[in-house]
Write a protein that holds these residues in place. Structure first.
Motif, PDB file in Angstrom:
ATOM      1  N   SER A 189      15.051   0.371 -11.407  1.00 51.73           N
ATOM      2  CA  SER A 189      16.513   0.527 -11.405  1.00 51.73           C
ATOM      3  C   SER A 189      16.964   1.322 -12.622  1.00 51.73           C
ATOM      4  CB  SER A 189      17.206  -0.832 -11.408  1.00 51.73           C
ATOM      5  OG  SER A 189      16.876  -1.542 -10.245  1.00 51.73           O
ATOM      6  N   ALA A 190      16.269   1.144 -13.744  1.00 52.18           N
ATOM      7  CA  ALA A 190      16.609   1.908 -14.957  1.00 52.18           C
ATOM      8  C   ALA A 190      16.404   3.398 -14.689  1.00 52.18           C
ATOM      9  CB  ALA A 190      15.748   1.444 -16.134  1.00 52.18           C
ATOM     10  N   ASN A 191      15.301   3.742 -14.024  1.00 59.27           N
ATOM     11  CA  ASN A 191      15.063   5.153 -13.675  1.00 59.27           C
ATOM     12  C   ASN A 191      16.150   5.657 -12.726  1.00 59.27           C
ATOM     13  OD1 ASN A 191      12.732   4.794 -15.138  1.00 59.27           O
ATOM     14  ND2 ASN A 191      11.358   5.653 -13.593  1.00 59.27           N
ATOM     15  N   SER A 197      14.431   4.057  -2.518  1.00 62.91           N
ATOM     16  CA  SER A 197      13.417   3.451  -1.641  1.00 62.91           C
ATOM     17  C   SER A 197      12.499   2.515  -2.414  1.00 62.91           C
ATOM     18  CB  SER A 197      12.537   4.537  -0.993  1.00 62.91           C
ATOM     19  OG  SER A 197      13.315   5.394  -0.227  1.00 62.91           O
ATOM     20  N   LEU A 198      12.072   2.978  -3.602  1.00 67.44           N
ATOM     21  CA  LEU A 198      11.152   2.142  -4.399  1.00 67.44           C
ATOM     22  C   LEU A 198      11.835   0.848  -4.839  1.00 67.44           C
ATOM     23  CD1 LEU A 198       9.328   4.809  -6.629  1.00 67.44           C
ATOM     24  CD2 LEU A 198       8.277   3.383  -4.859  1.00 67.44           C
ATOM     25  N   VAL A 199      13.109   0.941  -5.228  1.00 72.33           N
ATOM     26  CA  VAL A 199      13.825  -0.270  -5.653  1.00 72.33           C
ATOM     27  C   VAL A 199      13.959  -1.227  -4.468  1.00 72.33           C
ATOM     28  CG1 VAL A 199      16.079  -1.172  -6.408  1.00 72.33           C
ATOM     29  CG2 VAL A 199      15.068   0.789  -7.589  1.00 72.33           C
ATOM     30  N   ALA A 200      14.256  -0.685  -3.285  1.00 73.24           N
ATOM     31  CA  ALA A 200      14.404  -1.539  -2.100  1.00 73.24           C
ATOM     32  C   ALA A 200      13.100  -2.306  -1.829  1.00 73.24           C
ATOM     33  CB  ALA A 200      14.790  -0.694  -0.890  1.00 73.24           C
ATOM     34  N   GLU A 253       0.845  -1.206   0.000  1.00 75.72           N
ATOM     35  CA  GLU A 253       0.000   0.000   0.000  1.00 75.72           C
ATOM     36  C   GLU A 253       0.878   1.254   0.000  1.00 75.72           C
ATOM     37  OE1 GLU A 253      -3.611  -2.154   2.506  1.00 75.72           O
ATOM     38  OE2 GLU A 253      -2.293  -0.720   3.523  1.00 75.72           O
ATOM     39  N   LEU A 254       1.916   1.198   0.800  1.00 76.22           N
ATOM     40  CA  LEU A 254       2.853   2.319   0.837  1.00 76.22           C
ATOM     41  C   LEU A 254       3.553   2.464  -0.510  1.00 76.22           C
ATOM     42  CD1 LEU A 254       4.365   4.480   2.490  1.00 76.22           C
ATOM     43  CD2 LEU A 254       5.943   2.691   3.224  1.00 76.22           C
ATOM     44  N   PHE A 255       3.901   1.326  -1.104  1.00 77.46           N
ATOM     45  CA  PHE A 255       4.572   1.319  -2.402  1.00 77.46           C
ATOM     46  C   PHE A 255       3.683   1.978  -3.462  1.00 77.46           C
ATOM     47  CE2 PHE A 255       5.677  -0.616  -6.466  1.00 77.46           C
ATOM     48  CZ  PHE A 255       7.045  -0.480  -6.481  1.00 77.46           C
ATOM     49  N   ALA A 256       2.397   1.626  -3.463  1.00 74.31           N
ATOM     50  CA  ALA A 256       1.470   2.187  -4.453  1.00 74.31           C
ATOM     51  C   ALA A 256       1.366   3.702  -4.301  1.00 74.31           C
ATOM     52  CB  ALA A 256       0.086   1.547  -4.296  1.00 74.31           C
ATOM     53  N   TYR A 257       1.307   4.151  -3.064  1.00 76.24           N
ATOM     54  CA  TYR A 257       1.240   5.597  -2.809  1.00 76.24           C
ATOM     55  C   TYR A 257       2.516   6.286  -3.292  1.00 76.24           C
ATOM     56  CZ  TYR A 257       0.718  10.014  -0.303  1.00 76.24           C
ATOM     57  OH  TYR A 257       0.617  11.341   0.014  1.00 76.24           O
ATOM     58  N   ARG A 258       3.661   5.688  -2.974  1.00 75.13           N
ATOM     59  CA  ARG A 258       4.932   6.309  -3.355  1.00 75.13           C
ATOM     60  C   ARG A 258       5.134   6.277  -4.878  1.00 75.13           C
ATOM     61  NH1 ARG A 258      10.032   6.167   0.063  1.00 75.13           N
ATOM     62  NH2 ARG A 258       9.947   8.268  -0.723  1.00 75.13           N
ATOM     63  N   LEU A 259       4.570   5.273  -5.515  1.00 79.37           N
ATOM     64  CA  LEU A 259       4.616   5.217  -6.975  1.00 79.37           C
ATOM     65  C   LEU A 259       3.807   6.391  -7.556  1.00 79.37           C
ATOM     66  CD1 LEU A 259       5.910   3.122  -8.928  1.00 79.37           C
ATOM     67  CD2 LEU A 259       3.625   2.104  -9.141  1.00 79.37           C
ATOM     68  N   GLY A 260       2.655   6.653  -6.957  1.00 77.41           N
ATOM     69  CA  GLY A 260       1.827   7.797  -7.383  1.00 77.41           C
ATOM     70  C   GLY A 260       2.542   9.117  -7.140  1.00 77.41           C
ATOM     71  N   SER A 261       3.261   9.222  -6.005  1.00 75.50           N
ATOM     72  CA  SER A 261       4.044  10.433  -5.728  1.00 75.50           C
ATOM     73  C   SER A 261       5.166  10.583  -6.748  1.00 75.50           C
ATOM     74  CB  SER A 261       4.688  10.362  -4.337  1.00 75.50           C
ATOM     75  OG  SER A 261       3.720  10.491  -3.353  1.00 75.50           O
ATOM     76  N   SER A 299      10.883  -9.276 -10.787  1.00 75.75           N
ATOM     77  CA  SER A 299      12.148  -8.786 -11.345  1.00 75.75           C
ATOM     78  C   SER A 299      11.933  -7.668 -12.366  1.00 75.75           C
ATOM     79  CB  SER A 299      12.939  -9.939 -11.956  1.00 75.75           C
ATOM     80  OG  SER A 299      12.191 -10.529 -12.978  1.00 75.75           O
ATOM     81  N   GLN A 300      10.834  -7.732 -13.112  1.00 80.68           N
ATOM     82  CA  GLN A 300      10.583  -6.696 -14.120  1.00 80.68           C
ATOM     83  C   GLN A 300      10.423  -5.314 -13.468  1.00 80.68           C
ATOM     84  OE1 GLN A 300       7.170  -7.485 -16.573  1.00 80.68           O
ATOM     85  NE2 GLN A 300       7.649  -5.825 -17.980  1.00 80.68           N
ATOM     86  N   VAL A 301       9.796  -5.312 -12.295  1.00 82.37           N
ATOM     87  CA  VAL A 301       9.575  -4.049 -11.571  1.00 82.37           C
ATOM     88  C   VAL A 301      10.915  -3.511 -11.050  1.00 82.37           C
ATOM     89  CG1 VAL A 301       8.519  -3.058  -9.490  1.00 82.37           C
ATOM     90  CG2 VAL A 301       7.174  -4.553 -10.987  1.00 82.37           C
ATOM     91  N   VAL A 302      11.733  -4.405 -10.514  1.00 84.02           N
ATOM     92  CA  VAL A 302      13.061  -3.999 -10.048  1.00 84.02           C
ATOM     93  C   VAL A 302      13.855  -3.418 -11.217  1.00 84.02           C
ATOM     94  CG1 VAL A 302      15.260  -4.806  -9.081  1.00 84.02           C
ATOM     95  CG2 VAL A 302      13.109  -5.713  -8.189  1.00 84.02           C
ATOM     96  N   HIS A 303      13.758  -4.087 -12.371  1.00 82.09           N
ATOM     97  CA  HIS A 303      14.488  -3.654 -13.557  1.00 82.09           C
ATOM     98  C   HIS A 303      14.042  -2.252 -14.006  1.00 82.09           C
ATOM     99  CE1 HIS A 303      16.468  -3.885 -17.436  1.00 82.09           C
ATOM    100  NE2 HIS A 303      15.330  -3.491 -17.977  1.00 82.09           N
TER     101      HIS A 303
END
Ligand SMILES: [Fe+2]
Length: 162
Positions: free
Chosen positions: A137-139, A119-122, A10-18, A130-134
């Motif tokens: 990480s590219a960003n 933080s998001l990568v962690a 849930e925190l991840f989704a919020y931070r993705l939106g931020s 793995s696709q999300v990490v990739h």
């Protein structure tokens, strides 16, 4: 928007939106800095990173698709503050100092972006997709690379004055 996060997702989704809001603020900032900068070389640095930023926004959208998250625009007060500070500095700076100011303002934004992606990568690593990490990480790599270029440019501009 959830008012209280209990799960890391849930925190991840919020931070993705931020992060989406952060990147769209960043696009505006880069356009403003390109306009404010004096030298063609510095302007080109901002144009180049604006292109990368558009790709980063697509990467964030892809992360949301992969995780089946609804990507919502969440607040990004830090980038709003950085923009405010940047505009004040640019307004106060003599035209001969505009490149120095534009580079230092951009550097502040990049450092914030680096911390957000770290933080998001962690968290993404704990989700084990793995696709999300990739994608994230590219960003992160682009932000780090840009920040290194900006530090080198800031030094070059300072050296040229001494
Ligand atoms: Fe950036």
């Amino acid at each position: 928007m959830l008012e209280h996060f209990e799960k890391p997702q849930e925190l991840f989704a919020y931070r993705l939106g931020s992060a989406m809001t952060m990147e769209s603020d960043s696009l505006q900032m880069l356009a403003d800095l390109e306009q404010a900068a004096s030298s063609e070389e510095v302007k080109e640095m901002f144009r180049h990173h604006a292109g990368e930023t558009r790709q980063q926004i697509e990467n964030l959208e892809e992360v949301a698709r992969v995780l089946h998250l609804e990507l919502t625009d969440e607040p990004s007060p830090t980038t709003k503050g950085l923009a405010k500070e940047g505009h004040t500095l640019l307004r106060k700076a003599d035209p001969s100092l505009r490149d120095d100011v534009a580079v230092s303002v951009a550097l502040g934004t990049e450092h914030h972006e680096i911390s957000v992606y770290q933080s998001l990568v962690a968290t993404a690593r704990t989700l084990q997709v793995s696709q999300v990490v990739h994608l994230l990480s590219a960003n992160l790599d682009q932000e780090q690379h840009t920040s290194e270029e900006l530090v080198a440019k800031a030094k070059e501009l300072a050296d040229a004055r001494s």
